[in-house]
Design a protein around this motif. Sequence first.
Motif, short mmCIF file in Angstrom:
data_model
loop_
_atom_site.label_atom_id
_atom_site.label_comp_id
_atom_site.label_asym_id
_atom_site.label_seq_id
_atom_site.Cartn_x
_atom_site.Cartn_y
_atom_site.Cartn_z
N LEU A 75 82.36 22.46 65.10
CA LEU A 75 82.53 23.63 65.99
C LEU A 75 82.35 24.93 65.22
O LEU A 75 81.70 25.85 65.72
N SER A 76 82.93 25.01 64.04
CA SER A 76 82.77 26.22 63.22
C SER A 76 81.30 26.52 62.99
O SER A 76 80.85 27.67 63.14
N ARG A 77 80.55 25.50 62.61
CA ARG A 77 79.13 25.67 62.31
C ARG A 77 78.34 26.06 63.56
O ARG A 77 77.57 27.02 63.54
N ILE A 78 78.54 25.36 64.65
CA ILE A 78 77.79 25.60 65.88
C ILE A 78 78.09 26.99 66.45
O ILE A 78 77.20 27.69 66.91
N LEU A 79 79.37 27.37 66.43
CA LEU A 79 79.77 28.65 67.02
C LEU A 79 79.63 29.82 66.04
O LEU A 79 79.73 30.98 66.45
N GLY A 80 79.44 29.51 64.76
CA GLY A 80 79.30 30.57 63.77
C GLY A 80 80.59 31.34 63.56
O GLY A 80 80.58 32.57 63.39
N ILE A 81 81.72 30.61 63.57
CA ILE A 81 83.02 31.25 63.37
C ILE A 81 83.72 30.61 62.18
O ILE A 81 83.37 29.52 61.75
#
Length: 166
Positions: A75-81
Amino acid sequence: MSSHSSPGSGYWYGPDDRLDPPGAILQALRDYRISEAATRRSTQASMGMGETDLLALRYLLRAEAGGERVGPKDLSRILGITTASTTSLIDRLVASGHVRRDPHPTDRRSLVIVPTVVTDSAVRATLGDLHRRMMAVAEELSVEDARIVIKFLRRMSEAITEPPQR
């Protein structure tokens, strides 16, 4: 200077489609973006969540439908957060009943984030009719027209993400 690059060009001033087709195209794109943004805000309000929350749910639902397992790092990678923001996001979604944290089936140290059945139903109820209407419009296109639209939209995406020329 061509008609679409003149100061009175239609992109900002309401084009005459017959005299300024490129300006009319850009205006139609701008109108679509305005409509899409308003719909996104309405959806966020009706579901009581922000844009990142909705993006996360959409990704999780798509991954689940494809049989993929999604962890917090994904999720961090996909959302860029950041990982801290991801933890806060997951905490919010768990608290609201939209997702749950499950143990990873093969890695005891890891977790997977799984959308709940309620979330799938809520997203379908909120967005299902909209997606059906949009699909109906797309299905009206011939195969050749669809290819042209796809090529155009991909080239426009490239044009707006290309670094400015200096």
